[in-house]
Design an enzyme around this catalytic site. Structure first.
Site, PDB file in Angstrom:
ATOM      1  N   ASN A   6       4.897   5.747  36.338  1.00 30.94           N
ATOM      2  CA  ASN A   6       4.508   6.941  37.084  1.00 30.94           C
ATOM      3  C   ASN A   6       3.104   6.709  37.631  1.00 30.94           C
ATOM      4  O   ASN A   6       2.121   6.825  36.907  1.00 30.94           O
ATOM      5  CB  ASN A   6       4.552   8.145  36.128  1.00 30.94           C
ATOM      6  CG  ASN A   6       4.239   9.451  36.832  1.00 30.94           C
ATOM      7  OD1 ASN A   6       3.847   9.455  38.001  1.00 30.94           O
ATOM      8  ND2 ASN A   6       4.400  10.549  36.125  1.00 30.94           N
ATOM      9  N   LYS A  64       0.900   5.607  34.544  1.00 27.05           N
ATOM     10  CA  LYS A  64       1.443   5.892  33.218  1.00 27.05           C
ATOM     11  C   LYS A  64       2.681   5.020  33.053  1.00 27.05           C
ATOM     12  O   LYS A  64       3.479   4.909  33.995  1.00 27.05           O
ATOM     13  CB  LYS A  64       1.819   7.376  33.175  1.00 27.05           C
ATOM     14  CG  LYS A  64       2.213   7.879  31.815  1.00 27.05           C
ATOM     15  CD  LYS A  64       2.415   9.396  31.869  1.00 27.05           C
ATOM     16  CE  LYS A  64       2.969   9.885  30.552  1.00 27.05           C
ATOM     17  NZ  LYS A  64       3.425  11.272  30.621  1.00 27.05           N
ATOM     18  N   ARG A  96       8.842   7.115  39.078  1.00 29.30           N
ATOM     19  CA  ARG A  96       8.872   8.516  39.478  1.00 29.30           C
ATOM     20  C   ARG A  96       8.253   8.620  40.866  1.00 29.30           C
ATOM     21  O   ARG A  96       7.152   8.111  41.113  1.00 29.30           O
ATOM     22  CB  ARG A  96       8.051   9.357  38.501  1.00 29.30           C
ATOM     23  CG  ARG A  96       7.911  10.769  38.987  1.00 29.30           C
ATOM     24  CD  ARG A  96       6.735  11.440  38.352  1.00 29.30           C
ATOM     25  NE  ARG A  96       6.590  12.770  38.897  1.00 29.30           N
ATOM     26  CZ  ARG A  96       5.415  13.361  39.072  1.00 29.30           C
ATOM     27  NH1 ARG A  96       4.312  12.740  38.752  1.00 29.30           N
ATOM     28  NH2 ARG A  96       5.364  14.570  39.561  1.00 29.30           N
ATOM     29  N   HIS A  98       9.565  19.100  40.264  1.00 29.13           N
ATOM     30  CA  HIS A  98      10.063  19.144  38.875  1.00 29.13           C
ATOM     31  C   HIS A  98      11.583  19.045  38.844  1.00 29.13           C
ATOM     32  O   HIS A  98      12.224  19.496  37.891  1.00 29.13           O
ATOM     33  CB  HIS A  98       9.697  20.477  38.166  1.00 29.13           C
ATOM     34  CG  HIS A  98       8.249  20.654  37.844  1.00 29.13           C
ATOM     35  ND1 HIS A  98       7.619  21.868  37.967  1.00 29.13           N
ATOM     36  CD2 HIS A  98       7.316  19.793  37.384  1.00 29.13           C
ATOM     37  CE1 HIS A  98       6.352  21.756  37.610  1.00 29.13           C
ATOM     38  NE2 HIS A  98       6.143  20.502  37.253  1.00 29.13           N
ATOM     39  N   HIS A 137      10.245  25.857  34.101  1.00 27.90           N
ATOM     40  CA  HIS A 137       9.449  24.717  33.645  1.00 27.90           C
ATOM     41  C   HIS A 137       7.995  25.181  33.671  1.00 27.90           C
ATOM     42  O   HIS A 137       7.389  25.309  34.740  1.00 27.90           O
ATOM     43  CB  HIS A 137       9.665  23.507  34.564  1.00 27.90           C
ATOM     44  CG  HIS A 137       8.840  22.322  34.158  1.00 27.90           C
ATOM     45  ND1 HIS A 137       9.393  21.174  33.651  1.00 27.90           N
ATOM     46  CD2 HIS A 137       7.497  22.124  34.159  1.00 27.90           C
ATOM     47  CE1 HIS A 137       8.417  20.321  33.349  1.00 27.90           C
ATOM     48  NE2 HIS A 137       7.267  20.878  33.662  1.00 27.90           N
ATOM     49  N   GLY A 152       1.603  22.170  35.476  1.00 23.95           N
ATOM     50  CA  GLY A 152       2.251  22.602  36.703  1.00 23.95           C
ATOM     51  C   GLY A 152       3.470  23.400  36.283  1.00 23.95           C
ATOM     52  O   GLY A 152       4.122  23.026  35.306  1.00 23.95           O
ATOM     53  N   ARG A 195      -3.782  25.485  39.552  1.00 20.39           N
ATOM     54  CA  ARG A 195      -3.284  25.790  40.902  1.00 20.39           C
ATOM     55  C   ARG A 195      -3.046  27.294  41.053  1.00 20.39           C
ATOM     56  O   ARG A 195      -2.542  27.931  40.124  1.00 20.39           O
ATOM     57  CB  ARG A 195      -1.969  25.049  41.163  1.00 20.39           C
ATOM     58  CG  ARG A 195      -2.174  23.587  41.489  1.00 20.39           C
ATOM     59  CD  ARG A 195      -0.863  22.851  41.595  1.00 20.39           C
ATOM     60  NE  ARG A 195      -0.750  21.855  40.534  1.00 20.39           N
ATOM     61  CZ  ARG A 195       0.364  21.245  40.194  1.00 20.39           C
ATOM     62  NH1 ARG A 195       1.485  21.510  40.822  1.00 20.39           N
ATOM     63  NH2 ARG A 195       0.371  20.367  39.217  1.00 20.39           N
ATOM     64  N   MET A 252      -3.267  26.461  28.201  1.00 21.29           N
ATOM     65  CA  MET A 252      -2.694  27.702  27.686  1.00 21.29           C
ATOM     66  C   MET A 252      -3.086  27.959  26.232  1.00 21.29           C
ATOM     67  O   MET A 252      -3.337  29.099  25.853  1.00 21.29           O
ATOM     68  CB  MET A 252      -1.170  27.656  27.854  1.00 21.29           C
ATOM     69  CG  MET A 252      -0.454  28.882  27.391  1.00 21.29           C
ATOM     70  SD  MET A 252      -1.077  30.402  28.186  1.00 21.29           S
ATOM     71  CE  MET A 252       0.016  30.572  29.563  1.00 21.29           C
ATOM     72  N   GLY A 308       5.430  22.193  28.515  1.00 26.27           N
ATOM     73  CA  GLY A 308       4.511  22.386  27.387  1.00 26.27           C
ATOM     74  C   GLY A 308       4.419  23.832  26.917  1.00 26.27           C
ATOM     75  O   GLY A 308       4.472  24.118  25.719  1.00 26.27           O
ATOM     76  N   ASN A 314       6.727  25.364  23.722  1.00 25.77           N
ATOM     77  CA  ASN A 314       5.894  25.492  22.517  1.00 25.77           C
ATOM     78  C   ASN A 314       5.266  26.847  22.261  1.00 25.77           C
ATOM     79  O   ASN A 314       4.694  27.055  21.197  1.00 25.77           O
ATOM     80  CB  ASN A 314       4.755  24.461  22.573  1.00 25.77           C
ATOM     81  CG  ASN A 314       5.281  23.053  22.594  1.00 25.77           C
ATOM     82  OD1 ASN A 314       6.045  22.670  21.720  1.00 25.77           O
ATOM     83  ND2 ASN A 314       4.912  22.286  23.602  1.00 25.77           N
ATOM     84  N   GLU A 352      10.624  14.099  31.098  1.00 29.91           N
ATOM     85  CA  GLU A 352      10.887  13.537  32.427  1.00 29.91           C
ATOM     86  C   GLU A 352      10.973  12.015  32.394  1.00 29.91           C
ATOM     87  O   GLU A 352      11.792  11.430  33.097  1.00 29.91           O
ATOM     88  CB  GLU A 352       9.826  14.028  33.415  1.00 29.91           C
ATOM     89  CG  GLU A 352      10.099  15.484  33.800  1.00 29.91           C
ATOM     90  CD  GLU A 352       8.907  16.209  34.387  1.00 29.91           C
ATOM     91  OE1 GLU A 352       7.942  16.448  33.629  1.00 29.91           O
ATOM     92  OE2 GLU A 352       8.931  16.529  35.573  1.00 29.91           O
TER      93      GLU A 352
HETATM   94  P1  ADP Z   1       2.219  18.691  32.362  1.00 27.22           P
HETATM   95  O1  ADP Z   1       2.621  19.686  33.424  1.00 27.22           O
HETATM   96  O2  ADP Z   1       0.868  18.075  32.627  1.00 27.22           O
HETATM   97  O3  ADP Z   1       3.296  17.721  31.966  1.00 27.22           O
HETATM   98  P2  ADP Z   1       2.776  19.969  29.831  1.00 27.22           P
HETATM   99  O4  ADP Z   1       4.196  20.239  30.172  1.00 27.22           O
HETATM  100  O5  ADP Z   1       2.473  19.018  28.738  1.00 27.22           O
HETATM  101  O6  ADP Z   1       1.914  19.598  31.085  1.00 27.22           O
HETATM  102  O7  ADP Z   1       2.123  21.403  29.463  1.00 27.22           O
HETATM  103  C1  ADP Z   1       0.778  21.522  29.164  1.00 27.22           C
HETATM  104  C2  ADP Z   1       0.519  23.000  28.848  1.00 27.22           C
HETATM  105  O8  ADP Z   1       1.288  23.363  27.689  1.00 27.22           O
HETATM  106  C3  ADP Z   1      -0.944  23.282  28.528  1.00 27.22           C
HETATM  107  O9  ADP Z   1      -1.348  24.491  29.155  1.00 27.22           O
HETATM  108  C4  ADP Z   1      -0.909  23.448  27.021  1.00 27.22           C
HETATM  109  O10 ADP Z   1      -1.932  24.299  26.565  1.00 27.22           O
HETATM  110  C5  ADP Z   1       0.449  24.110  26.841  1.00 27.22           C
HETATM  111  N1  ADP Z   1       0.885  24.030  25.437  1.00 27.22           N
HETATM  112  C6  ADP Z   1       1.234  22.947  24.724  1.00 27.22           C
HETATM  113  N2  ADP Z   1       1.502  23.301  23.439  1.00 27.22           N
HETATM  114  C7  ADP Z   1       1.318  24.639  23.363  1.00 27.22           C
HETATM  115  C8  ADP Z   1       1.417  25.612  22.313  1.00 27.22           C
HETATM  116  N3  ADP Z   1       1.765  25.258  21.095  1.00 27.22           N
HETATM  117  N4  ADP Z   1       1.148  26.898  22.616  1.00 27.22           N
HETATM  118  C9  ADP Z   1       0.774  27.264  23.855  1.00 27.22           C
HETATM  119  N5  ADP Z   1       0.669  26.404  24.889  1.00 27.22           N
HETATM  120  C10 ADP Z   1       0.925  25.109  24.641  1.00 27.22           C
END
Ligand code: ADP
Length: 394
Positions: free
Chosen positions: A6, A13, A83, A172, A198, A202, A231, A274, A321, A325, A375
């Site tokens: 990527n 990456k 990618r 995405h 998603h 982003g 963004r 977040m 993310g 989570n 991904e």
């Molecule tokens: P990317 O779009 O760069 O791939 P990710 O899908 O890894 O990013 O998402 C990153 C986001 O997910 C960040 O805002 C991070 O704070 C949030 N995040 C990850 N784990 C948690 C959690 N346990 N609780 C809340 N937010 C989370």
């Protein structure tokens, strides 16, 4: 093994997959800048090194050297999957790299210059260091190529679409495709109809009808739609005129403001992350609370919009993310949506942090699912499929 690459504008990456298992991962950052770094993850171990990486070619040479160091050569790699951010209207699916495909990626670079040119550098450098290996390209936009005209056209002079390709493309796609297919399996449906969210740094939502994307929140670029880490998502385009005329900002400055200084970071004035925003909101930070409210409201608004687009849905799926989570984010987004058939089970919601499964009540008319996306893994799978299919054809 499949090597997934990527290439970003100043990063590379890489992930090496043996079937479904990640064996080796790495990130080269600050390519072409002062002090490029390589972060290597191998099992539970992580190692940081300073490296020479003046351009993507040199960065790919570092990848080659890492493989030689770990595996004694590059013979373990069967194929490379890249990618690609923008496949324009040309690419509906993952494709084997040929001169024609490279030409196509270059043509689509008008729509995403930094990304697509970096991807092309990656493909060319991979040819130098992994001469005989087949290469496959997997596009972020491809899954959304089924979106109908009425949803992808902006209400602009039609010739801007005809001559410049200005339209909604969506991104995405690899993730929306994977989680919607996985949702169909989990719910034992032949085809999935629903909304995939998603939510990560982003974020985008997609409306999926019978397994096909029919609308999505991102547009010509990944700037449109919901509020994201940095963004802005949707803004009235007149904001741009205002910033240029009244604040004397250049177009580049406005682009930077909307892409890198807005979203959760811009609203909270503290973080794009977040986890930090949720923590600060709990501690009473008003701006962090506001950032959460705006983020939540936009996602709710688009769930409502896509519900109207689809008419009826099997499920809403959370990934990324945040979507995977954060039970708190899902609770806020789905609050008071029982009238729309969405009944969140709070106990199940809390036990599904980063874990696949159903988080709606047993009787919920519409299911709510968490499906972790990956991904890189999807790119590895699609690369393997394209290689196998091309072997069958030849
Ligand atoms: P990317 O779009 O760069 O791939 P990710 O899908 O890894 O990013 O998402 C990153 C986001 O997910 C960040 O805002 C991070 O704070 C949030 N995040 C990850 N784990 C948690 C959690 N346990 N609780 C809340 N937010 C989370």
């Amino acid at each position: 093994m499949i090597l997934v690459i990527n290439c970003g504008s100043s990063s590379l990456k890489f992930s090496l997959f043996e079937e479904e298992e990640l064996r080796l991962g790495g990130l080269i950052e600050c390519i072409g800048e002062q002090a490029p770094k390589l972060v290597l993850s191998h099992g539970d171990e992580e190692e940081r090194r300073s490296v020479v990486a003046g351009d993507h070619g040199e960065a790919m040479q570092r990848v080659y050297e890492v493989l030689v160091e770990v595996y004694g050569g590059v013979g373990v790699v069967e194929a490379i999957g890249h990618r690609i951010v923008h496949g324009g209207e040309r690419f509906f699916e993952a494709s084997l790299v040929t001169a024609e495909v490279e030409q196509g990626i270059e043509e689509c670079a008008a729509l995403a210059p930094l990304h697509n040119m970096a991807h092309l550098s990656g493909i060319r450098a991979a040819r130098t260091y992994f001469a005989d290996l087949p290469q496959v390209v997997v596009f972020d936009t491809a899954f959304h190529q089924t979106i109908p005209e009425r949803a992808y056209l902006y209400a602009l002079p039609y010739k801007l679409y005809e001559e410049e390709g200005i339209r909604r493309y969506g991104f995405h796609g690899t993730s929306h495709k994977y989680v919607s297919q996985r949702a169909a399996e989990l719910l034992q449906l032949e085809h999935f109809t629903g909304i995939t969210c998603h939510l990560g740094n982003g974020s985008s939502l997609a409306a999926i009808s019978q397994g096909r994307s029919v609308d999505t929140t991102m547009g010509l670029t990944p700037l449109e739609g919901v509020a994201m880490g940095t963004r802005s998502g949707d803004v009235d385009p007149a904001v741009v005129f205002h910033l240029v005329r009244r604040h004397g900002m250049t177009v580049d400055e406005v682009e930077q403001l909307l892409n890198q200084q807005s979203g959760l970071l811009g609203l909270s004035g503290r973080s794009k992350d977040m986890r930090s925003i949720e923590q600060a909101a709990i501690e009473g930070d008003k701006r962090a609370q506001l950032a959460l409210e705006v983020f939540t409201y936009r996602v709710r608004k688009y769930i409502g919009a896509f519900l109207a687009v689809l008419g009826r849905i099997d499920a809403v799926v959370f990934t990324g993310g945040i979507g995977e989570n954060s039970p708190a984010a899902r609770r806020r987004i789905l609050q008071d949506m029982e009238g729309l058939g969405l009944q969140l089970d709070s106990a199940r919601n809390h036990t599904h942090a980063g874990v696949e499964g159903e988080i709606s009540t047993l009787g919920s008319p519409v299911k709510i699912l968490v499906v972790p996306t990956n991904e890189e893994l999807v790119i590895a799978r699609e690369t393997r499929e394209v290689i196998q299919a091309s072997g069958e054809r030849s």
